[in-house]
Design a protein around this motif. Structure first.
Motif, PDB file in Angstrom:
ATOM      1  N   LEU A  96     -73.255   6.735 -60.467  1.00  0.00           N
ATOM      2  CA  LEU A  96     -71.714   6.985 -60.434  1.00  0.00           C
ATOM      3  C   LEU A  96     -71.759   8.116 -59.372  1.00  0.00           C
ATOM      4  CD1 LEU A  96     -70.394   6.870 -64.076  1.00  0.00           C
ATOM      5  CD2 LEU A  96     -70.176   5.252 -62.102  1.00  0.00           C
ATOM      6  N   PRO A  97     -72.876   9.225 -59.463  1.00  0.00           N
ATOM      7  CA  PRO A  97     -72.666   9.994 -58.320  1.00  0.00           C
ATOM      8  C   PRO A  97     -72.625   9.484 -56.896  1.00  0.00           C
ATOM      9  CG  PRO A  97     -73.837  10.900 -60.101  1.00  0.00           C
ATOM     10  CD  PRO A  97     -73.895   9.411 -60.378  1.00  0.00           C
ATOM     11  N   GLN A  98     -73.549   8.520 -56.668  1.00  0.00           N
ATOM     12  CA  GLN A  98     -73.680   7.824 -55.462  1.00  0.00           C
ATOM     13  C   GLN A  98     -72.288   7.243 -55.194  1.00  0.00           C
ATOM     14  OE1 GLN A  98     -75.879   7.933 -53.204  1.00  0.00           O
ATOM     15  NE2 GLN A  98     -75.967   5.991 -52.133  1.00  0.00           N
ATOM     16  N   LYS A  99     -71.303   6.511 -55.944  1.00  0.00           N
ATOM     17  CA  LYS A  99     -70.320   5.889 -55.715  1.00  0.00           C
ATOM     18  C   LYS A  99     -69.161   6.925 -55.469  1.00  0.00           C
ATOM     19  CE  LYS A  99     -71.745   1.738 -55.871  1.00  0.00           C
ATOM     20  NZ  LYS A  99     -71.839   0.757 -54.498  1.00  0.00           N
ATOM     21  N   PHE A 100     -69.182   8.033 -56.165  1.00  0.00           N
ATOM     22  CA  PHE A 100     -68.276   8.960 -56.184  1.00  0.00           C
ATOM     23  C   PHE A 100     -68.480   9.675 -54.697  1.00  0.00           C
ATOM     24  CE2 PHE A 100     -66.459  13.505 -56.761  1.00  0.00           C
ATOM     25  CZ  PHE A 100     -65.287  12.990 -57.352  1.00  0.00           C
ATOM     26  N   ALA A 101     -69.616   9.931 -54.245  1.00  0.00           N
ATOM     27  CA  ALA A 101     -69.925  10.586 -52.778  1.00  0.00           C
ATOM     28  C   ALA A 101     -69.406   9.907 -51.862  1.00  0.00           C
ATOM     29  CB  ALA A 101     -71.313  10.862 -52.780  1.00  0.00           C
ATOM     30  N   PHE A 102     -69.457   8.479 -51.917  1.00  0.00           N
ATOM     31  CA  PHE A 102     -68.869   7.628 -50.955  1.00  0.00           C
ATOM     32  C   PHE A 102     -67.412   7.137 -51.090  1.00  0.00           C
ATOM     33  CE2 PHE A 102     -73.496   7.207 -49.873  1.00  0.00           C
ATOM     34  CZ  PHE A 102     -73.374   6.931 -48.604  1.00  0.00           C
ATOM     35  N   PRO A 121     -66.451  13.494 -62.923  1.00  0.00           N
ATOM     36  CA  PRO A 121     -66.281  13.576 -61.375  1.00  0.00           C
ATOM     37  C   PRO A 121     -66.122  14.948 -60.783  1.00  0.00           C
ATOM     38  CG  PRO A 121     -64.753  11.748 -62.365  1.00  0.00           C
ATOM     39  CD  PRO A 121     -65.436  12.501 -63.431  1.00  0.00           C
ATOM     40  N   LYS A 122     -65.690  15.841 -61.603  1.00  0.00           N
ATOM     41  CA  LYS A 122     -65.429  17.308 -61.139  1.00  0.00           C
ATOM     42  C   LYS A 122     -66.705  17.991 -60.811  1.00  0.00           C
ATOM     43  CE  LYS A 122     -60.957  18.177 -63.329  1.00  0.00           C
ATOM     44  NZ  LYS A 122     -60.190  18.777 -64.246  1.00  0.00           N
ATOM     45  N   ASP A 123     -67.946  17.620 -61.700  1.00  0.00           N
ATOM     46  CA  ASP A 123     -69.356  18.256 -61.328  1.00  0.00           C
ATOM     47  C   ASP A 123     -69.487  17.829 -60.141  1.00  0.00           C
ATOM     48  OD1 ASP A 123     -68.945  19.327 -63.831  1.00  0.00           O
ATOM     49  OD2 ASP A 123     -70.228  17.601 -64.762  1.00  0.00           O
ATOM     50  N   PHE A 124     -68.910  16.854 -59.223  1.00  0.00           N
ATOM     51  CA  PHE A 124     -69.563  16.342 -58.031  1.00  0.00           C
ATOM     52  C   PHE A 124     -68.477  16.399 -56.798  1.00  0.00           C
ATOM     53  CE2 PHE A 124     -71.668  14.170 -61.489  1.00  0.00           C
ATOM     54  CZ  PHE A 124     -73.147  14.246 -61.211  1.00  0.00           C
ATOM     55  N   GLU A 125     -67.424  17.194 -57.024  1.00  0.00           N
ATOM     56  CA  GLU A 125     -66.587  17.362 -55.862  1.00  0.00           C
ATOM     57  C   GLU A 125     -66.792  17.996 -54.517  1.00  0.00           C
ATOM     58  OE1 GLU A 125     -63.016  19.034 -57.817  1.00  0.00           O
ATOM     59  OE2 GLU A 125     -62.230  17.180 -58.569  1.00  0.00           O
ATOM     60  N   GLU A 126     -67.869  18.864 -54.807  1.00  0.00           N
ATOM     61  CA  GLU A 126     -68.409  19.545 -53.673  1.00  0.00           C
ATOM     62  C   GLU A 126     -69.541  18.822 -52.702  1.00  0.00           C
ATOM     63  OE1 GLU A 126     -66.876  22.395 -52.997  1.00  0.00           O
ATOM     64  OE2 GLU A 126     -65.872  22.025 -54.711  1.00  0.00           O
ATOM     65  N   ILE A 127     -69.559  17.640 -53.215  1.00  0.00           N
ATOM     66  CA  ILE A 127     -70.732  16.651 -52.470  1.00  0.00           C
ATOM     67  C   ILE A 127     -70.127  16.552 -51.098  1.00  0.00           C
ATOM     68  CG2 ILE A 127     -71.581  14.568 -52.155  1.00  0.00           C
ATOM     69  CD1 ILE A 127     -71.950  14.408 -55.288  1.00  0.00           C
ATOM     70  N   ASN A 137     -82.109  11.695 -54.102  1.00  0.00           N
ATOM     71  CA  ASN A 137     -82.326  13.193 -53.594  1.00  0.00           C
ATOM     72  C   ASN A 137     -81.038  13.753 -53.159  1.00  0.00           C
ATOM     73  OD1 ASN A 137     -84.943  12.918 -53.846  1.00  0.00           O
ATOM     74  ND2 ASN A 137     -85.284  12.215 -51.768  1.00  0.00           N
ATOM     75  N   SER A 138     -79.913  12.977 -53.472  1.00  0.00           N
ATOM     76  CA  SER A 138     -78.685  13.636 -52.976  1.00  0.00           C
ATOM     77  C   SER A 138     -78.500  14.034 -51.390  1.00  0.00           C
ATOM     78  CB  SER A 138     -78.103  14.815 -53.860  1.00  0.00           C
ATOM     79  OG  SER A 138     -78.163  14.456 -55.277  1.00  0.00           O
ATOM     80  N   GLN A 139     -79.458  13.441 -50.718  1.00  0.00           N
ATOM     81  CA  GLN A 139     -79.260  13.520 -49.294  1.00  0.00           C
ATOM     82  C   GLN A 139     -78.554  12.195 -48.584  1.00  0.00           C
ATOM     83  OE1 GLN A 139     -83.168  13.932 -47.980  1.00  0.00           O
ATOM     84  NE2 GLN A 139     -83.428  16.035 -48.932  1.00  0.00           N
ATOM     85  N   ARG A 140     -77.285  12.325 -48.152  1.00  0.00           N
ATOM     86  CA  ARG A 140     -76.568  11.366 -47.804  1.00  0.00           C
ATOM     87  C   ARG A 140     -76.126  11.351 -46.322  1.00  0.00           C
ATOM     88  NH1 ARG A 140     -74.875  12.395 -53.040  1.00  0.00           N
ATOM     89  NH2 ARG A 140     -75.720  10.982 -54.351  1.00  0.00           N
TER      90      ARG A 140
END
Length: 379
Positions: free
Chosen positions: A160-166, A18-24, A243-246
């Motif tokens: 998992l990145p999608q769920k973490f972002a939300f 998760p630390k890799d995606f904390e800046e989302i 695309n990591s555009q949310r």
């Protein structure tokens, strides 16, 4: 079985950090109410009984429990009543070692009882409630399995990145709009006014589509967007996954058709485990501030009576009768409106009534004003 494809693909993916995606950053607001995964740990998950009519906790909701359940749904969405837990999280709470669809028995009772109040002559209400919830949750399973195929091809985490972002905006996921659209499709299939299907003829209830439409419109965030264009909703979801555009305006039209698409034979009743969560009381889990209060008596003020236009008395009497039967009925949209202590109920598509509580514990209310949406401040 779905388990086989999960094991095959997940074993080839790197460990998710998760630390890799904390800046989302995402273009959605935070949830007003964020139920934690541990919310249901006080209950017990048992296999779903094969008989849809069998209730292992056979008892009716009392008014307090109904108000708590409905308040929870309006604050957090349908996941208060049932939820999907991915195989990816099988060793995480709630219910470590289990995955699939979890129906909260108190939630099934809640829908069944509201249906019984709205349609007193209808039958098979528990079966309808379970099928409605399954139609929502199975979309989450299809979404999960569909993304898994792309992860197997790209060797990259997408789900998992999608769920973490939300994580702080769960109710705003376009996935929830699509899941409710799936449930709405089921509701349409059992309304004889809208469908000639076998289900409509055997267990159908005339008018049930409107009941569920209002039920879902009362839910927060994306849950209430289920009647928007499906392609646009899928495109919005695809923009986040691929695309990591949310944001509500992000689009990935070229990938939209793939959202929710899954291999056949992986998302049927026999593929996704189903559990019934017993021992849950919403009144012990939801803040009383979110409860929908009961209405047992309504006293009309002289101003209110003068506000009711000629020809509207029958609309008002019908609304008053429904409020006294249950203030939680979806079509009433009974809700706290503005300080100080003004509550509002829908009379018809154009008019609302406002109330002030005389005694919330005793369910005594005063009807204080009546008018169209604009006059009453509802836009």
């Amino acid at each position: 079985m779905a388990v086989s494809i999960f094991n095959e693909v997940l074993s080839k993916l790197p460990q998710f950090n998760p630390k890799d995606f904390e800046e989302i950053e995402i273009g959605y607001p935070n949830d007003e109410f964020q139920p934690e995964a541990e919310l249901f740990d006080s209950g017990e998950a048992i296999p779903l009984p094969k008989d849809d009519d069998f209730d292992p906790e056979s008892q009716s909701e009392n008014e307090g429990e109904m108000g708590a359940a409905e308040g929870g749904v309006r604050a957090a969405g349908i996941e208060i009543l049932a939820f999907y837990k991915s195989y990816r999280h099988i060793n995480s709470p709630p219910f470590r070692g289990k995955w699939g669809i979890f129906y909260v028995n108190s939630g099934v009772q809640h829908i069944s009882q509201m249906l019984a109040i709205e349609f007193p002559c209808a039958q098979n209400l528990r079966e309808i409630a379970l099928n409605f919830l399954w139609s929502h949750e199975i979309f989450h399973a299809k979404f999960d399995v569909g993304v898994l195929g792309f992860e197997g091809f790209s060797k990259t985490h997408l789900y998992l990145p999608q769920k973490f972002a939300f994580r702080r905006s769960k109710s705003y996921q376009p996935e929830e709009a699509l899941a409710n659209a799936s449930a709405w499709k089921y509701a349409k299939s059992i309304d004889p006014n809208k469908s000639s299907s076998r289900s409509a003829q055997t267990i159908g209830i005339p008018g049930v589509l409107d009941f569920f439409f209002q039920f879902m419109k009362n839910q927060p965030g994306a849950y209430a967007r289920f009647d928007e264009n499906l392609f646009d909703l899928k495109s919005e979801a695809a923009a986040g996954i691929f695309n990591s555009q949310r944001s509500k305006y992000a689009r990935a039209d070229d990938l939209a058709p793939w959202v929710g698409l899954h291999p056949s034979g992986y998302c049927s009743h026999s593929d996704i485990p189903e559990h019934l969560v017993v021992g849950i009381k919403y009144s012990k889990l939801i803040s009383p501030a979110r409860f929908i209060p009961s209405v047992k008596e309504i006293r009309e003020t002289p101003k209110f009576l003068s506000d009711v236009p000629v020809g509207h008395q029958s609309f008002w009497e019908k609304t008053k009768s429904k409020l006294i039967k249950s203030s939680c009925l979806p079509g009433l949209d009974f809700k706290y409106f503005e300080p100080l202590n003004v509550w509002s109920a829908k009379v018809n598509d154009n008019f609302r009534a406002h109330f002030s509580p005389i005694s919330i514990p005793q369910g005594i209310w005063e009807a204080v004003s009546y008018g169209n949406h604009k006059k009453m401040g509802h836009g």
